[in-house]
Design a protein around this motif. Structure first.
Motif, PDB file in Angstrom:
ATOM      1  N   UNK A  39      18.199  53.113  26.822  1.00 46.74           N
ATOM      2  CA  UNK A  39      19.443  53.406  26.113  1.00 46.74           C
ATOM      3  C   UNK A  39      19.273  54.585  25.161  1.00 46.74           C
ATOM      4  N   UNK A  40      18.151  54.615  24.441  1.00 45.01           N
ATOM      5  CA  UNK A  40      17.910  55.708  23.502  1.00 45.01           C
ATOM      6  C   UNK A  40      17.719  57.030  24.232  1.00 45.01           C
ATOM      7  N   UNK A  41      16.984  57.019  25.323  1.00 49.38           N
ATOM      8  CA  UNK A  41      16.776  58.243  26.093  1.00 49.38           C
ATOM      9  C   UNK A  41      18.092  58.771  26.645  1.00 49.38           C
ATOM     10  N   UNK A  42      18.942  57.880  27.154  1.00 46.02           N
ATOM     11  CA  UNK A  42      20.239  58.315  27.678  1.00 46.02           C
ATOM     12  C   UNK A  42      21.081  58.940  26.576  1.00 46.02           C
ATOM     13  N   UNK A  43      21.097  58.335  25.391  1.00 42.20           N
ATOM     14  CA  UNK A  43      21.852  58.894  24.280  1.00 42.20           C
ATOM     15  C   UNK A  43      21.341  60.253  23.854  1.00 42.20           C
ATOM     16  N   UNK A  44      20.029  60.417  23.829  1.00 37.30           N
ATOM     17  CA  UNK A  44      19.467  61.709  23.449  1.00 37.30           C
ATOM     18  C   UNK A  44      19.804  62.791  24.476  1.00 37.30           C
ATOM     19  N   UNK A  45      19.771  62.451  25.738  1.00 39.47           N
ATOM     20  CA  UNK A  45      20.126  63.437  26.754  1.00 39.47           C
ATOM     21  C   UNK A  45      21.590  63.849  26.626  1.00 39.47           C
ATOM     22  N   UNK A  46      22.460  62.904  26.283  1.00 37.89           N
ATOM     23  CA  UNK A  46      23.866  63.245  26.070  1.00 37.89           C
ATOM     24  C   UNK A  46      24.011  64.186  24.878  1.00 37.89           C
ATOM     25  N   UNK A  47      23.369  63.867  23.773  1.00 32.94           N
ATOM     26  CA  UNK A  47      23.473  64.704  22.574  1.00 32.94           C
ATOM     27  C   UNK A  47      22.884  66.095  22.827  1.00 32.94           C
ATOM     28  N   UNK A  48      21.746  66.140  23.485  1.00 37.76           N
ATOM     29  CA  UNK A  48      21.120  67.425  23.754  1.00 37.76           C
ATOM     30  C   UNK A  48      21.969  68.262  24.712  1.00 37.76           C
ATOM     31  N   UNK A  49      22.553  67.619  25.716  1.00 36.18           N
ATOM     32  CA  UNK A  49      23.396  68.355  26.649  1.00 36.18           C
ATOM     33  C   UNK A  49      24.602  68.955  25.943  1.00 36.18           C
ATOM     34  N   UNK A  50      25.216  68.209  25.041  1.00 39.22           N
ATOM     35  CA  UNK A  50      26.384  68.727  24.324  1.00 39.22           C
ATOM     36  C   UNK A  50      25.994  69.869  23.395  1.00 39.22           C
ATOM     37  N   UNK A  51      24.843  69.761  22.747  1.00 35.89           N
ATOM     38  CA  UNK A  51      24.396  70.854  21.891  1.00 35.89           C
ATOM     39  C   UNK A  51      24.079  72.103  22.700  1.00 35.89           C
ATOM     40  N   UNK A  52      23.646  71.923  23.933  1.00 36.57           N
ATOM     41  CA  UNK A  52      23.342  73.062  24.808  1.00 36.57           C
ATOM     42  C   UNK A  52      24.591  73.639  25.454  1.00 36.57           C
ATOM     43  N   UNK A  53      25.744  73.016  25.210  1.00 30.15           N
ATOM     44  CA  UNK A  53      26.991  73.529  25.767  1.00 30.15           C
ATOM     45  C   UNK A  53      27.313  73.032  27.149  1.00 30.15           C
ATOM     46  N   UNK A  89      28.902  60.942  18.166  1.00 30.87           N
ATOM     47  CA  UNK A  89      29.677  59.752  18.529  1.00 30.87           C
ATOM     48  C   UNK A  89      29.478  59.382  19.990  1.00 30.87           C
ATOM     49  N   UNK A  90      29.548  60.372  20.876  1.00 27.79           N
ATOM     50  CA  UNK A  90      29.349  60.090  22.298  1.00 27.79           C
ATOM     51  C   UNK A  90      27.931  59.613  22.587  1.00 27.79           C
ATOM     52  N   UNK A  91      26.947  60.160  21.892  1.00 25.99           N
ATOM     53  CA  UNK A  91      25.568  59.712  22.092  1.00 25.99           C
ATOM     54  C   UNK A  91      25.414  58.256  21.681  1.00 25.99           C
ATOM     55  N   UNK A  92      26.016  57.878  20.548  1.00 24.56           N
ATOM     56  CA  UNK A  92      25.966  56.477  20.109  1.00 24.56           C
ATOM     57  C   UNK A  92      26.666  55.584  21.121  1.00 24.56           C
ATOM     58  N   UNK A  93      27.856  56.002  21.567  1.00 29.60           N
ATOM     59  CA  UNK A  93      28.621  55.183  22.509  1.00 29.60           C
ATOM     60  C   UNK A  93      27.852  54.967  23.806  1.00 29.60           C
ATOM     61  N   UNK A  94      27.243  56.028  24.334  1.00 30.28           N
ATOM     62  CA  UNK A  94      26.468  55.897  25.581  1.00 30.28           C
ATOM     63  C   UNK A  94      25.254  55.002  25.355  1.00 30.28           C
ATOM     64  N   UNK A  95      24.545  55.209  24.251  1.00 28.75           N
ATOM     65  CA  UNK A  95      23.365  54.392  23.973  1.00 28.75           C
ATOM     66  C   UNK A  95      23.694  52.917  23.852  1.00 28.75           C
ATOM     67  N   UNK A  96      24.762  52.578  23.117  1.00 30.75           N
ATOM     68  CA  UNK A  96      25.136  51.172  22.959  1.00 30.75           C
ATOM     69  C   UNK A  96      25.631  50.586  24.275  1.00 30.75           C
ATOM     70  N   UNK A  97      26.356  51.374  25.061  1.00 36.21           N
ATOM     71  CA  UNK A  97      26.847  50.872  26.345  1.00 36.21           C
ATOM     72  C   UNK A  97      25.704  50.592  27.306  1.00 36.21           C
TER      73      UNK A  97
END
Length: 879
Positions: A646-660, A778-786
């Motif tokens: 869950x944590x890895x998925x959230x980090x990938x989401x956050x990193x992808x958004x920061x990378x555009x 917010x999206x990273x948290x939502x994905x991680x919790x889901x």
């Protein structure tokens, strides 16, 4: 962010591939770090010693691999296990139990978790668990005297509970058994005669002759007065059937079978011992009633009775516990007189519960393989704590020439020699057991209290944000309401973490442990709140939320690395009585970590973006992501399978958004698949280590190879459904939080199809999620919790626990930018100039931290594509 002309497709491909390469490099770095951690000596030894201690000086470890026979102490020639159901360290006293007190002087001591298939373990289930080395359960067996045996019922849920047919009356419930609080673990009601009776083995030939006789004498068969060879427990296959369907790999009688396979003999004395050594068909090699002399076998199990009521039947007159203890102590002393502790290991264990709710029981071990001190099991990694299922492997592998039973839990014991006296060691373990009992008793109450507080918060938000109150109060009054809500949110958000910080205080030493626990939680919450208002970040709510989030994430990560002391016996952590987890990050702790680390990173990244340091923001997220996943997944520390994914998925989401990188459902599915593949790679590396050194990762991969994958998944799904059934108050938190975010925080205004739903409250709802950087968090948290809710065995408890911290923190962030009075918006989001004006009113700090102004502009530029439309306004539908 510099963009390339549309006429340059090659250039566009280079821009598109650069972020993907960064994500790929992050995953490679993660796997490399995992390989390094798994190959380190500390990780290889973690299961055999205390967490992070390696092979510490002064520690007498058991064999690193069960069955290797390599111990620092001389190997024993034989093993004697003496069981007394219900025995605790509170029962041991020099005057009341002189034999036990004398034995404890030179013994290794530990509190024993006796958890089996049910929340409280009947003595019959305890003996079955001890003999199989895995959680097992018992059921009532028909009397031998019955003319016609009862038909075999379908396997019940938790073993030991009756199956009530539609035309049968419901069983009468014992008053004390109706409510058994625990940490989100299903506790079904028990009937008045809760525990099945332990049947006595009988001679197989005598039983066959009696069955052929027209007038059998069952009483003579059920109570043999002399030892019996090749005995049999009638109808024992009923117990085997129930355990085969339980989802656990309990190989009944595996401990005795292992000794027989190695050429040694086994002996069972007493009814419970017969259950421990009986195979699936109920066969017992050598059995004798109480008082039978020892035969000098490699393995001898002795049932000396129970302290309390082994049947849990409400007594009209109270049982005389002092007389029971005296008899048990006398019987133990009688057997110890015939045992040579220079060559024979003796383990005395409180096998099972004699009352409900369950409690930690006593474990004492002495002989050539042990020295006086505190015993720790590799399965718990907590000083002075072991499990009943450990005994089969950990005790037997200390006997020369013996290996662990194949299906038993892989466990090894280590002993830290005590610096104090035996009395001081006993006091330490008594205090630890009292602490576990207090947390076990009040965990459900604490959970309900948090649920009620969040219900009240939900209704308060509806009343204050969706009514015309702001129109009447004016701008100043509206700002005051939002500031009050901000402080309320901040106060509620620190309570869950405050329950962990309570472990820093010796609350169990209060005259009333329950009162001490409550005061410790308040003190921990106050300390976290003080951090939020004590530093340079105190000038804005964004700074306060960042302080709370970063502190929470750092404390949890450090606690994992140091042995999880704060989570052990915590109200939102794990409890040894429940025995769901003993080390690493628990499911509720993982939920808090996901919220804290992603929300904290989002706020810090926004400040970096405001200063034009986009590269620093991306590097920070990548570095913290690698460190967090390595900490949670490190077998020597966390070994949290579901939480790591869950944590890895959230980090990938956050990193992808920061990378555009713009996200859609396919890319989210790809992130999930990549996360799972990376964690399975770590699991494979962990599986290659010796069995006793494996963590949850390696054990899970081993279950996949053994064909138990669907069994494990089924058990987890059942646990998830049980939580929603037995704790609906917790399950309701998730839909309430979703509604609050969609309406109260105006998240529906981000999307064109749902924007019209928020028009009646345009200009009056908070706009915190309009900021692209916070939206990414917010999206990273939502994905991680889901993801955590989908793949862990706590199900709805993961997102629900996360919401208890996440929603209040979002509410606190809203207090920095108060909506204007009566200003309508077509797109549901306030313009950049308007937000910049509010930031200017808030001062220099507000200009940096507010959703608009420099931070908002830089954030929007740095996160082009975070919103679905790619603009500063609402998203067109893709996140």
């Amino acid at each position: 962010m510099r963009t390339l002309p549309r006429s340059s497709p090659g250039a566009r491909r280079s821009v598109g591939t650069r972020p993907r390469r960064a994500l790929f490099a992050t995953l490679l770095a993660l796997l490399a770090a995992a390989a390094a951690l798994l190959g380190s000596p500390g990780a290889a030894q973690a299961s055999g010693t205390a967490p992070g201690s390696g092979a510490s000086e002064g520690v007498s470890p058991a064999s690193d691999t069960p069955g290797s026979g390599a111990t620092s102490a001389p190997a024993a020639e034989s093993l004697v296990i003496i069981g007394a159901s219900g025995l605790t360290f509170d029962d041991i006293d020099p005057e009341a139990t002189p034999q036990l007190a004398a034995f404890a002087e030179d013994a290794a001591l530990a509190n024993l978790s006796v958890r089996s298939l049910a929340a409280a373990t009947c003595p019959a289930s305890g003996w079955l668990t001890l003999g199989s080395g895995a959680r097992a359960g018992a059921v009532d067996l028909p009397d031998v005297a019955a003319e016609e045996a009862e038909p075999l019922p379908p396997p019940p849920g938790p073993a030991g509970y009756p199956v009530v047919e539609p035309d049968e009356p419901e069983p009468t419930l014992a008053p004390e058994a109706k409510a058994q609080p625990t940490n989100y673990v299903r506790v079904p009601p028990r009937p008045a005669a809760a525990c099945p009776e332990i049947r006595t083995p009988v001679a197989a030939d005598a039983l066959a002759a009696a069955e052929d006789s027209s007038s059998p004498d069952p009483l003579a068969l059920t109570e043999p007065e002399a030892p019996v060879e090749d005995a049999l427990i009638p109808e024992f296959d009923r117990i085997a059937t129930v355990n085969a369907a339980s989802g656990y790999t309990a190989d009944l009688g595996a401990l005795a079978a292992q000794v027989r396979d190695s050429g040694g003999c086994t002996q069972a004395i007493g009814r419970g011992a017969g259950y421990a050594v009986a195979g699936p068909e109920g066969t017992v090699e050598r059995w004798g009633p109480g008082g039978t002399p020892l035969e000098g076998c490699v393995l001898t199990l002795i049932d000396v009775g129970a302290v309390g009521d082994p049947g849990w039947i409400p007594q009209e007159t109270a049982l005389d516990g002092a007389s029971q203890l005296a008899r048990i102590d006398q019987r133990i002393g009688m057997y110890l007189e015939d045992i040579d502790l220079e060559t024979t290991d003796v383990v005395i264990a409180g096998v099972g519960d004699t009352s409900s709710p369950s409690r930690l029981r006593a474990l004492l071990a002495a002989g050539p393989s042990y020295e006086a001190g505190i015993l720790t099991s590799s399965s718990t990694r907590q000083s002075g704590t072991a499990q009943l299922s450990d005994v089969a492997s950990a005790a037997l592998t200390r006997v020369a020439g013996q290996a662990a039973p194949p299906e038993a839990a892989d466990a090894a014991w280590s002993v830290a020699p005590g610096e104090g006296s035996a009395a001081e060691r006993l006091d330490t373990l008594r205090a630890s057991a009292a602490e576990a009992a207090t947390v076990h008793e009040h965990a459900q109450t604490f959970s309900v209290l948090l649920d009620v507080l969040h219900y009240l918060l939900f209704f308060a938000l509806g009343g204050l944000l969706l009514v015309t109150l702001h129109e009447r109060l004016g701008r100043a009054g509206s700002a005051r309401v939002h500031r009050i809500l901000g402080w309320v949110g901040l106060g509620l958000a620190v309570i869950p973490m405050g329950s962990f910080l309570a472990g820093l205080l010796p609350w169990a030493r209060f005259g009333s442990p329950a009162a001490g626990l409550g005061l410790a939680v308040l003190a921990g919450s106050a300390a976290l709140l003080a951090i939020a208002v004590a530093g340079p970040w105190r000038r804005t709510f964004a700074g306060r939320v960042a302080a709370v989030s970063v502190t929470t994430a750092v404390v949890l990560a450090v606690d994992i690395a140091l042995g999880s002391a704060l989570q052990f016996n915590a109200l939102m952590g794990y409890n040894p009585i429940v025995a769901g987890r003993f080390y690493g990050l628990g499911n509720q702790g993982a939920a808090l970590f996901i919220v804290a680390v992603f929300l904290g990173l989002a706020i810090v990244s926004r400040r970096l973006l405001a200063r034009g340091r986009r590269g620093w923001a991306i590097a920070l997220v990548a570095l913290v992501g690698l460190a967090s996943v390595a900490t949670l997944g490190n077998p020597a520390w966390g070994a949290k399978f579901g939480g790591t994914i869950a944590t890895l998925a959230g980090f990938l989401v956050l990193l992808a958004l920061l990378l555009g990188i713009r996200l859609n459902l396919w890319r989210l599915a790809l992130i999930g698949a990549v996360s799972l593949a990376a964690i399975l790679g770590i699991a494979v590396l962990d599986y290659l280590r010796p069995p006793a050194a494996r963590s949850h990762f390696g054990a899970f991969f081993g279950q996949i190879l053994d064909g138990q994958l669907f069994t494990v998944i089924g058990r987890k799904l059942a646990a998830n459904l049980n939580i929603m059934v037995i704790n609906p108050a917790l399950a309701v938190i998730v839909p309430l939080a979703v509604v609050a975010i969609l309406f109260f925080l105006a998240y529906l205004a981000r999307f064109a199809p749902t924007r019209r739903l928020t028009r009646p409250w345009a200009g009056r709802l908070p706009e915190v999620l309009a900021d692209p950087t916070l939206h990414a968090g917010f999206l990273a948290v939502a994905v991680g919790l889901a993801v955590g809710g989908a793949i862990t065995d706590s199900g709805i408890a993961v997102p629900a626990t996360g919401a208890m911290m996440f929603l209040p923190l979002l509410l606190a962030l809203c207090a920095d930018t108060v909506p204007g009075r009566g200003r309508g918006r077509e797109d549901g989001v306030t313009g950049q100039a308007e937000q910049a004006g509010r930031a200017a009113d808030a001062g220099p700090a507000g200009a940096e931290d507010a959703g608009g102004g420099p931070a908002g502009a830089a954030g929007t530029a740095g996160l082009r594509g975070t919103s679905g439309s790619g603009s500063q306004g609402a998203s067109g539908g893709r996140a």
